[in-house]
Scaffold this motif. Structure first.
Motif, PDB file in Angstrom:
ATOM      1  N   ALA A  23       0.843  -1.200   0.000  1.00 21.24           N
ATOM      2  CA  ALA A  23       0.000   0.000   0.000  1.00 21.24           C
ATOM      3  C   ALA A  23       0.879   1.251   0.000  1.00 21.24           C
ATOM      4  O   ALA A  23       0.590   2.233  -0.697  1.00 21.24           O
ATOM      5  N   GLN A  24       1.956   1.188   0.752  1.00 20.68           N
ATOM      6  CA  GLN A  24       2.888   2.324   0.810  1.00 20.68           C
ATOM      7  C   GLN A  24       3.511   2.561  -0.572  1.00 20.68           C
ATOM      8  O   GLN A  24       3.553   3.675  -1.071  1.00 20.68           O
ATOM      9  N   GLU A  25       3.919   1.465  -1.167  1.00 20.06           N
ATOM     10  CA  GLU A  25       4.562   1.520  -2.490  1.00 20.06           C
ATOM     11  C   GLU A  25       3.610   2.132  -3.535  1.00 20.06           C
ATOM     12  O   GLU A  25       4.016   2.912  -4.380  1.00 20.06           O
ATOM     13  N   GLU A  26       2.338   1.764  -3.439  1.00 16.76           N
ATOM     14  CA  GLU A  26       1.386   2.209  -4.461  1.00 16.76           C
ATOM     15  C   GLU A  26       0.630   3.482  -4.070  1.00 16.76           C
ATOM     16  O   GLU A  26      -0.222   3.941  -4.823  1.00 16.76           O
ATOM     17  N   VAL A  37      -4.790   5.759  -5.254  1.00 12.78           N
ATOM     18  CA  VAL A  37      -6.134   5.198  -5.086  1.00 12.78           C
ATOM     19  C   VAL A  37      -7.008   6.169  -4.290  1.00 12.78           C
ATOM     20  O   VAL A  37      -8.241   6.167  -4.403  1.00 12.78           O
ATOM     21  N   LEU A  38      -6.363   7.039  -3.531  1.00 16.20           N
ATOM     22  CA  LEU A  38      -7.103   8.038  -2.749  1.00 16.20           C
ATOM     23  C   LEU A  38      -7.632   9.171  -3.621  1.00 16.20           C
ATOM     24  O   LEU A  38      -8.437   9.980  -3.173  1.00 16.20           O
ATOM     25  N   GLU A  39      -7.164   9.212  -4.841  1.00 12.89           N
ATOM     26  CA  GLU A  39      -7.499  10.363  -5.697  1.00 12.89           C
ATOM     27  C   GLU A  39      -8.337   9.988  -6.916  1.00 12.89           C
ATOM     28  O   GLU A  39      -8.715  10.855  -7.696  1.00 12.89           O
ATOM     29  N   HIS A  42     -14.414   6.774  -8.106  1.00 11.76           N
ATOM     30  CA  HIS A  42     -14.911   5.395  -7.943  1.00 11.76           C
ATOM     31  C   HIS A  42     -15.612   4.918  -9.212  1.00 11.76           C
ATOM     32  O   HIS A  42     -15.887   3.745  -9.357  1.00 11.76           O
ATOM     33  N   ARG A  43     -15.896   5.841 -10.113  1.00  8.51           N
ATOM     34  CA  ARG A  43     -16.525   5.452 -11.387  1.00  8.51           C
ATOM     35  C   ARG A  43     -15.471   5.150 -12.464  1.00  8.51           C
ATOM     36  O   ARG A  43     -15.804   4.715 -13.554  1.00  8.51           O
ATOM     37  N   ALA A  44     -14.210   5.424 -12.146  1.00 11.20           N
ATOM     38  CA  ALA A  44     -13.158   5.237 -13.163  1.00 11.20           C
ATOM     39  C   ALA A  44     -12.662   3.785 -13.180  1.00 11.20           C
ATOM     40  O   ALA A  44     -12.813   3.052 -12.210  1.00 11.20           O
ATOM     41  N   ARG A  45     -12.068   3.413 -14.299  1.00  9.58           N
ATOM     42  CA  ARG A  45     -11.637   2.027 -14.503  1.00  9.58           C
ATOM     43  C   ARG A  45     -10.722   1.481 -13.391  1.00  9.58           C
ATOM     44  O   ARG A  45     -10.943   0.360 -12.929  1.00  9.58           O
ATOM     45  N   PRO A  46      -9.706   2.252 -12.935  1.00  6.85           N
ATOM     46  CA  PRO A  46      -8.814   1.657 -11.923  1.00  6.85           C
ATOM     47  C   PRO A  46      -9.578   1.181 -10.682  1.00  6.85           C
ATOM     48  O   PRO A  46      -9.309   0.106 -10.159  1.00  6.85           O
ATOM     49  N   PHE A  47     -10.550   1.973 -10.228  1.00  7.60           N
ATOM     50  CA  PHE A  47     -11.268   1.520  -9.030  1.00  7.60           C
ATOM     51  C   PHE A  47     -12.218   0.377  -9.359  1.00  7.60           C
ATOM     52  O   PHE A  47     -12.394  -0.548  -8.563  1.00  7.60           O
ATOM     53  N   ASP A  48     -12.804   0.443 -10.540  1.00  9.76           N
ATOM     54  CA  ASP A  48     -13.697  -0.639 -10.952  1.00  9.76           C
ATOM     55  C   ASP A  48     -12.938  -1.970 -10.930  1.00  9.76           C
ATOM     56  O   ASP A  48     -13.436  -2.983 -10.444  1.00  9.76           O
ATOM     57  N   GLU A  49     -11.731  -1.914 -11.440  1.00  8.75           N
ATOM     58  CA  GLU A  49     -10.913  -3.144 -11.438  1.00  8.75           C
ATOM     59  C   GLU A  49     -10.622  -3.609 -10.010  1.00  8.75           C
ATOM     60  O   GLU A  49     -10.637  -4.804  -9.719  1.00  8.75           O
ATOM     61  N   ILE A  50     -10.404  -2.653  -9.124  1.00  4.32           N
ATOM     62  CA  ILE A  50     -10.103  -3.003  -7.725  1.00  4.32           C
ATOM     63  C   ILE A  50     -11.304  -3.692  -7.077  1.00  4.32           C
ATOM     64  O   ILE A  50     -11.180  -4.748  -6.454  1.00  4.32           O
ATOM     65  N   ILE A  51     -12.475  -3.119  -7.244  1.00  2.00           N
ATOM     66  CA  ILE A  51     -13.640  -3.684  -6.548  1.00  2.00           C
ATOM     67  C   ILE A  51     -14.007  -5.048  -7.147  1.00  2.00           C
ATOM     68  O   ILE A  51     -14.347  -5.988  -6.425  1.00  2.00           O
ATOM     69  N   ILE A  52     -13.840  -5.180  -8.471  1.00  2.00           N
ATOM     70  CA  ILE A  52     -14.126  -6.475  -9.111  1.00  2.00           C
ATOM     71  C   ILE A  52     -13.125  -7.525  -8.611  1.00  2.00           C
ATOM     72  O   ILE A  52     -13.494  -8.640  -8.256  1.00  2.00           O
ATOM     73  N   PHE A 244     -10.481   3.430  -0.396  1.00  2.00           N
ATOM     74  CA  PHE A 244      -9.189   2.973   0.127  1.00  2.00           C
ATOM     75  C   PHE A 244      -9.358   1.686   0.923  1.00  2.00           C
ATOM     76  O   PHE A 244      -8.542   0.763   0.810  1.00  2.00           O
ATOM     77  N   ALA A 245     -10.434   1.610   1.715  1.00  2.00           N
ATOM     78  CA  ALA A 245     -10.653   0.403   2.528  1.00  2.00           C
ATOM     79  C   ALA A 245     -10.880  -0.816   1.627  1.00  2.00           C
ATOM     80  O   ALA A 245     -10.360  -1.900   1.896  1.00  2.00           O
ATOM     81  N   VAL A 246     -11.621  -0.627   0.545  1.00  2.00           N
ATOM     82  CA  VAL A 246     -11.849  -1.745  -0.388  1.00  2.00           C
ATOM     83  C   VAL A 246     -10.513  -2.175  -1.002  1.00  2.00           C
ATOM     84  O   VAL A 246     -10.212  -3.370  -1.104  1.00  2.00           O
ATOM     85  N   TYR A 247      -9.718  -1.197  -1.382  1.00  2.00           N
ATOM     86  CA  TYR A 247      -8.396  -1.482  -1.955  1.00  2.00           C
ATOM     87  C   TYR A 247      -7.547  -2.307  -0.967  1.00  2.00           C
ATOM     88  O   TYR A 247      -6.879  -3.278  -1.341  1.00  2.00           O
TER      89      TYR A 247
END
Ligand SMILES: Cc1ncc(COP(=O)(O)O)c(C=O)c1O
Length: 364
Positions: A23-26, A37-39, A42-52, A244-247
């Motif tokens: 988490a620190q690294e990323e 991930v804090l920025e 939640h509708r963008a692809r990077p977060f979508d990939e995380i939640i999936i 962030f918590a989901v990540y």
């Protein structure tokens, strides 16, 4: 960096060091996102990939059947105490069955009472919440809205070995303090939920695994954020989710899959860790006394008392000087409590075991 201690907090609790490092690294730049991930929206692809991916990991770890949805909600486990009766008890003309095995199931009962009628199937209060009931000690109501239980009572350190068999009545389980600590058969449950901050990630997200047919029963009148159907149809993103918590849950579940090798391996490790401490308690000739009856002892939370308050204070102070922290027991049980969740390394438990042995030798 200041030296990390062995942290026995009941929650928020220790996280795997490799997860924190990742988490620190990323943190400054999520791969392929160009920002943290804090920025990211939640509708963008990077977060979508995380939640999936987080959902996929949980499905794999717990072998979640296809007819269950996985939700990532806010409001902690406590909100689930209220949402469950709001969705499945209120205005049904039914009663909900509750098995009261400690503080957390008692708290859940209190919340349910604000929404409808409840029936206490078994109450361990008289015996000081030292065990779970045996199947012959309670009879479920065949018309119950659901039957509620807590998998692991975090404060009293009491854990189910075999979950109750409730037949067609949906079994609801608060697994906040033992999710991912062992393999479970999700198909036994109507709802299996857990706040993340003990065994799954940081505070802020609650994982709810819920059977399809229950989701469909959520009353339309309920506000969106309290309605499982709306939350499920909206893929846990009816409003901004705790990104962030989901990540972090994604990283923890990856650690369980890739580093630990799944929940059977995790369970084996947890059993070994717990045995180290319970053996010290059992062989201490009464110097340390565990809270739970042996058969129901938790692999996650080990509450124990010492002969006096004075010795307890001396123990806690001494432990701190050995980098063993957050060992105070809950005020309702007193004494000490060692929470040894998945991420507590064996070395930490061994350090505590050695300190306990030494302390008993010098003060017993
Ligand atoms: C078993 C159990 N249920 C529920 C809770 C409450 O969780 P939250 O603070 O997320 O509402 C806790 C701990 O805090 C717990 O240990």
């Amino acid at each position: 960096m200041q030296e990390r201690v062995y942290n026995f907090s009941a929650g928020p609790a220790v996280l795997p060091l490799s997860v924190l490092r990742k988490a620190q690294e990323e943190l400054l730049c999520l791969p392929d996102a160009g920002c943290s991930v804090l920025e990211v929206s939640h509708r963008a692809r990077p977060f979508d990939e995380i939640i999936i991916q987080t959902e996929t990991n949980i499905r794999k770890l717990l072998n979640v059947p296809d007819n269950y949805r996985i939700l990532f909600l806010q409001g902690g486990a406590l909100l689930q105490f209220a949402m469950i009766p709001m969705n499945f008890l209120k205005n049904t003309g039914k009663k909900a069955d509750y098995l009261i095995s400690g503080t957390w199931s008692k708290t859940a009962l209190g919340e349910a009472k604000t929404q409808g009628e409840t029936n206490i199937l078994w109450d361990g209060a008289e015996s000081g919440f030292r065990r779970k009931p045996k199947p012959e000690e309670y009879t479920g109501n065949p018309e119950a809205a659901y039957c509620y239980t807590c998998s692991n009572e975090t404060i009293q350190g009491v854990q189910w070995r075999e979950y109750p068999d409730t037949g067609d009545i949906p079994l609801v389980c608060d697994a906040s303090s033992d999710i991912f600590s062992r393999s479970v058969d999700i198909s036994r449950f109507g709802i299996y939920f857990a706040c993340a901050q003990k065994n799954a990630g940081p505070a802020g997200v609650t994982i709810v695994i819920i059977r399809d047919d229950l989701v469909e029963r959520s009353p339309k009148e309920l506000p969106k954020m309290l309605n499982y159907k709306v939350l499920s149809d909206g893929r846990s993103m009816v409003n901004t989710p705790p990104c962030f918590a989901v990540y972090m849950v994604k990283l923890v579940t990856e650690w369980l899959l890739d580093h630990i090798g799944g929940l059977e391996k995790m369970e084996q490790r947890n059993a070994e860790k717990a045995k180290y401490l319970y053996d010290v308690i059992d062989r201490s000739h009464g110097f340390y006394r565990g809270h739970a009856d042996k058969e129901y002892r938790s692999m996650m939370n080990v509450p124990f008392v010492l002969p006096s308050e004075e010795l307890t204070k001396k123990f806690l102070d001494g432990a701190k000087t050995h980098h063993l922290t957050q060992l105070s027991g809950h005020r309702s049980v007193g004494g000490c409590r060692a929470s040894i969740y998945n991420a507590m390394p064996e070395e930490g438990v061994l350090a505590l075991r050695d300190f306990m042995l030494d302390f008993a030798r010098k003060n017993g």
